[in-house]
Design a protein around this motif. Sequence first.
Motif, PDB file in Angstrom:
ATOM      1  N   TYR A  90     -51.412  17.078 -27.540  1.00 46.83           N
ATOM      2  CA  TYR A  90     -52.368  17.915 -28.200  1.00 46.83           C
ATOM      3  C   TYR A  90     -53.582  18.331 -26.728  1.00 46.83           C
ATOM      4  CZ  TYR A  90     -51.487  18.907 -33.125  1.00 46.83           C
ATOM      5  OH  TYR A  90     -51.318  19.504 -34.231  1.00 46.83           O
ATOM      6  N   TYR A  91     -53.306  17.480 -25.763  1.00 49.37           N
ATOM      7  CA  TYR A  91     -54.552  17.752 -24.546  1.00 49.37           C
ATOM      8  C   TYR A  91     -53.649  18.654 -23.560  1.00 49.37           C
ATOM      9  CZ  TYR A  91     -56.475  16.006 -20.044  1.00 49.37           C
ATOM     10  OH  TYR A  91     -57.154  15.711 -18.852  1.00 49.37           O
ATOM     11  N   HIS A  92     -52.125  19.023 -24.334  1.00 46.97           N
ATOM     12  CA  HIS A  92     -51.989  20.107 -22.972  1.00 46.97           C
ATOM     13  C   HIS A  92     -51.756  21.383 -24.084  1.00 46.97           C
ATOM     14  CE1 HIS A  92     -50.972  17.119 -19.590  1.00 46.97           C
ATOM     15  NE2 HIS A  92     -50.021  16.537 -20.221  1.00 46.97           N
ATOM     16  N   PHE A  93     -51.548  20.702 -24.959  1.00 45.53           N
ATOM     17  CA  PHE A  93     -51.281  22.234 -26.002  1.00 45.53           C
ATOM     18  C   PHE A  93     -51.851  22.243 -27.467  1.00 45.53           C
ATOM     19  CE2 PHE A  93     -47.429  21.111 -23.455  1.00 45.53           C
ATOM     20  CZ  PHE A  93     -47.447  23.024 -22.863  1.00 45.53           C
ATOM     21  N   MET A 135     -61.673   8.006 -22.608  1.00 44.18           N
ATOM     22  CA  MET A 135     -60.527   7.250 -20.685  1.00 44.18           C
ATOM     23  C   MET A 135     -59.637   7.111 -20.959  1.00 44.18           C
ATOM     24  SD  MET A 135     -61.894   6.995 -18.035  1.00 44.18           S
ATOM     25  CE  MET A 135     -61.184   5.923 -16.260  1.00 44.18           C
ATOM     26  N   ALA A 136     -58.862   6.348 -22.052  1.00 40.49           N
ATOM     27  CA  ALA A 136     -57.672   6.340 -22.371  1.00 40.49           C
ATOM     28  C   ALA A 136     -57.051   7.412 -22.759  1.00 40.49           C
ATOM     29  CB  ALA A 136     -57.946   5.591 -24.386  1.00 40.49           C
ATOM     30  N   ARG A 137     -57.188   8.645 -23.215  1.00 39.16           N
ATOM     31  CA  ARG A 137     -56.928  10.008 -23.787  1.00 39.16           C
ATOM     32  C   ARG A 137     -56.295  10.527 -22.664  1.00 39.16           C
ATOM     33  NH1 ARG A 137     -59.245  15.675 -27.051  1.00 39.16           N
ATOM     34  NH2 ARG A 137     -57.381  16.355 -26.721  1.00 39.16           N
ATOM     35  N   LYS A 138     -57.239  10.493 -21.584  1.00 39.92           N
ATOM     36  CA  LYS A 138     -57.127  10.916 -19.824  1.00 39.92           C
ATOM     37  C   LYS A 138     -55.887  10.015 -19.318  1.00 39.92           C
ATOM     38  CE  LYS A 138     -59.308  11.956 -15.497  1.00 39.92           C
ATOM     39  NZ  LYS A 138     -60.844  12.140 -15.411  1.00 39.92           N
ATOM     40  N   ALA A 139     -56.104   8.965 -19.333  1.00 40.05           N
ATOM     41  CA  ALA A 139     -55.104   8.429 -18.574  1.00 40.05           C
ATOM     42  C   ALA A 139     -53.407   8.380 -19.158  1.00 40.05           C
ATOM     43  CB  ALA A 139     -55.416   6.383 -19.374  1.00 40.05           C
ATOM     44  N   VAL A 140     -53.209   8.745 -21.129  1.00 41.95           N
ATOM     45  CA  VAL A 140     -51.952   8.900 -21.384  1.00 41.95           C
ATOM     46  C   VAL A 140     -51.544  10.784 -20.728  1.00 41.95           C
ATOM     47  CG1 VAL A 140     -51.261   9.629 -23.640  1.00 41.95           C
ATOM     48  CG2 VAL A 140     -52.055   7.398 -23.336  1.00 41.95           C
ATOM     49  N   ALA A 141     -52.893  11.425 -21.177  1.00 42.76           N
ATOM     50  CA  ALA A 141     -52.175  12.425 -20.531  1.00 42.76           C
ATOM     51  C   ALA A 141     -51.677  12.291 -19.080  1.00 42.76           C
ATOM     52  CB  ALA A 141     -53.735  13.941 -20.607  1.00 42.76           C
ATOM     53  N   GLN A 142     -52.368  12.554 -18.913  1.00 38.61           N
ATOM     54  CA  GLN A 142     -51.729  11.525 -16.896  1.00 38.61           C
ATOM     55  C   GLN A 142     -50.146  11.528 -17.014  1.00 38.61           C
ATOM     56  OE1 GLN A 142     -54.473   9.519 -14.869  1.00 38.61           O
ATOM     57  NE2 GLN A 142     -55.991  11.452 -14.817  1.00 38.61           N
ATOM     58  N   GLU A 143     -49.679  10.360 -18.268  1.00 36.92           N
ATOM     59  CA  GLU A 143     -48.889   9.802 -17.809  1.00 36.92           C
ATOM     60  C   GLU A 143     -48.474  10.589 -17.829  1.00 36.92           C
ATOM     61  OE1 GLU A 143     -45.963   6.020 -20.172  1.00 36.92           O
ATOM     62  OE2 GLU A 143     -48.902   6.045 -20.031  1.00 36.92           O
ATOM     63  N   LEU A 144     -47.880  11.708 -19.973  1.00 37.11           N
ATOM     64  CA  LEU A 144     -47.562  12.539 -19.912  1.00 37.11           C
ATOM     65  C   LEU A 144     -47.580  13.377 -20.142  1.00 37.11           C
ATOM     66  CD1 LEU A 144     -45.268  12.268 -22.557  1.00 37.11           C
ATOM     67  CD2 LEU A 144     -46.812  13.253 -24.135  1.00 37.11           C
ATOM     68  N   ARG A 155     -47.453  17.911 -18.609  1.00 39.64           N
ATOM     69  CA  ARG A 155     -46.606  19.106 -18.964  1.00 39.64           C
ATOM     70  C   ARG A 155     -45.382  19.114 -18.843  1.00 39.64           C
ATOM     71  NH1 ARG A 155     -49.370  23.880 -20.762  1.00 39.64           N
ATOM     72  NH2 ARG A 155     -48.467  25.799 -19.787  1.00 39.64           N
ATOM     73  N   GLU A 156     -44.859  19.284 -17.747  1.00 39.43           N
ATOM     74  CA  GLU A 156     -43.212  19.316 -16.838  1.00 39.43           C
ATOM     75  C   GLU A 156     -42.669  18.353 -18.339  1.00 39.43           C
ATOM     76  OE1 GLU A 156     -46.501  19.114 -15.067  1.00 39.43           O
ATOM     77  OE2 GLU A 156     -46.042  20.515 -14.379  1.00 39.43           O
ATOM     78  N   ARG A 157     -43.155  17.206 -18.430  1.00 37.54           N
ATOM     79  CA  ARG A 157     -42.128  16.564 -19.070  1.00 37.54           C
ATOM     80  C   ARG A 157     -42.217  16.511 -20.218  1.00 37.54           C
ATOM     81  NH1 ARG A 157     -43.091  10.077 -20.732  1.00 37.54           N
ATOM     82  NH2 ARG A 157     -40.776   9.711 -21.787  1.00 37.54           N
ATOM     83  N   ILE A 158     -43.076  16.890 -20.850  1.00 32.49           N
ATOM     84  CA  ILE A 158     -43.475  17.694 -22.666  1.00 32.49           C
ATOM     85  C   ILE A 158     -42.604  19.084 -22.614  1.00 32.49           C
ATOM     86  CG2 ILE A 158     -44.722  18.751 -24.209  1.00 32.49           C
ATOM     87  CD1 ILE A 158     -46.989  16.853 -22.793  1.00 32.49           C
ATOM     88  N   LEU A 159     -42.511  19.604 -21.444  1.00 28.98           N
ATOM     89  CA  LEU A 159     -41.816  20.988 -21.503  1.00 28.98           C
ATOM     90  C   LEU A 159     -40.373  20.753 -21.845  1.00 28.98           C
ATOM     91  CD1 LEU A 159     -43.955  23.157 -19.745  1.00 28.98           C
ATOM     92  CD2 LEU A 159     -43.520  22.968 -22.018  1.00 28.98           C
ATOM     93  N   ALA A 160     -39.565  19.752 -20.958  1.00 28.04           N
ATOM     94  CA  ALA A 160     -38.224  19.226 -20.366  1.00 28.04           C
ATOM     95  C   ALA A 160     -37.892  18.639 -22.020  1.00 28.04           C
ATOM     96  CB  ALA A 160     -37.808  18.756 -19.065  1.00 28.04           C
ATOM     97  N   GLU A 161     -38.896  17.652 -22.170  1.00 26.38           N
ATOM     98  CA  GLU A 161     -38.190  16.760 -23.604  1.00 26.38           C
ATOM     99  C   GLU A 161     -38.230  18.070 -24.776  1.00 26.38           C
ATOM    100  OE1 GLU A 161     -39.109  12.974 -24.115  1.00 26.38           O
ATOM    101  OE2 GLU A 161     -39.441  13.041 -21.939  1.00 26.38           O
ATOM    102  N   ALA A 162     -39.105  18.614 -24.677  1.00 22.42           N
ATOM    103  CA  ALA A 162     -39.707  19.282 -25.992  1.00 22.42           C
ATOM    104  C   ALA A 162     -38.253  20.657 -26.386  1.00 22.42           C
ATOM    105  CB  ALA A 162     -40.533  20.311 -25.669  1.00 22.42           C
ATOM    106  N   TYR A 194     -43.453  28.819 -26.180  1.00 21.71           N
ATOM    107  CA  TYR A 194     -44.693  29.474 -25.852  1.00 21.71           C
ATOM    108  C   TYR A 194     -44.317  29.489 -24.166  1.00 21.71           C
ATOM    109  CZ  TYR A 194     -46.709  33.749 -23.407  1.00 21.71           C
ATOM    110  OH  TYR A 194     -47.472  34.346 -22.396  1.00 21.71           O
ATOM    111  N   ALA A 195     -44.884  28.732 -24.402  1.00 23.04           N
ATOM    112  CA  ALA A 195     -44.140  27.616 -22.598  1.00 23.04           C
ATOM    113  C   ALA A 195     -43.219  27.995 -21.982  1.00 23.04           C
ATOM    114  CB  ALA A 195     -45.803  27.332 -22.158  1.00 23.04           C
ATOM    115  N   LEU A 196     -42.429  27.413 -23.208  1.00 19.53           N
ATOM    116  CA  LEU A 196     -40.519  27.570 -22.510  1.00 19.53           C
ATOM    117  C   LEU A 196     -40.009  28.535 -22.875  1.00 19.53           C
ATOM    118  CD1 LEU A 196     -40.223  24.898 -24.987  1.00 19.53           C
ATOM    119  CD2 LEU A 196     -39.876  24.304 -23.131  1.00 19.53           C
TER     120      LEU A 196
END
Length: 213
Positions: free
Chosen positions: A48-51, A1-10, A12-19, A59-61
């Motif tokens: 790892y929730y997204h990639f 449940m906690a993992r899902k909450a973190v995934a929603q907060e973080l 995919r778009e934010r990961i890509l922008a900062e990565a 590759y997503a970038l």
Amino acid sequence: MARKAVAQELSRERILAEARELFATFGYRALTMRSIAKAMGYSHGALYYHFNEKAELFYALIKEDFSELVQRQREMIVREQGFSVNLLQKLMMEFVRFGLNNPHHYEMMFMINEPELQQYSRTEQAQSLEMFAIVIRQVMADQPGAESRKFTLPWNLFMSLHGLISYCIQFKQSYEEARKLAEEHIRLICVSLDLDSYEQQRPRVTLVNTESA
């Protein structure tokens, strides 16, 4: 449940922008999923929730970058409403413009040499080159010897442009600084192929609007 909450907060778009910024700054090899997550202030499990792995994130970038490049090529072809030397020259200049206005993107798309990434980017590289090749083949369709060069010539022209872009990136030249050099380089390419004189002898090939069919 906690993992899902973190995934929603973080997202995919934010990961890509900062990565993207991290890869541009430190390079692909220096980073890990753990170090990327740490720089963002999260645990690596959130990534790892997204990639599944670093290569998939990278590759997503570059997939986004190739999508933008191919879209620009398509829009230019549609605007011209026909295949011509002028269109070919514009496509070549647009490729140079894209590379020099987005040097970090270009390096990630065409210049990085990592075995684990090769399985990811080949399709996108091929799509971009094929768009370029279609125009070259149409422009030179009836030229003597065109059939024997229809596969090698697009690749040779691409490598010529790639060499110019790579050189300018290495010496940190902007598009505006290199624009006249690029224009002369492309002009000489067309002269060497005798395209300008050939263009005056061939009928203009127009596009068929398949969307309205």
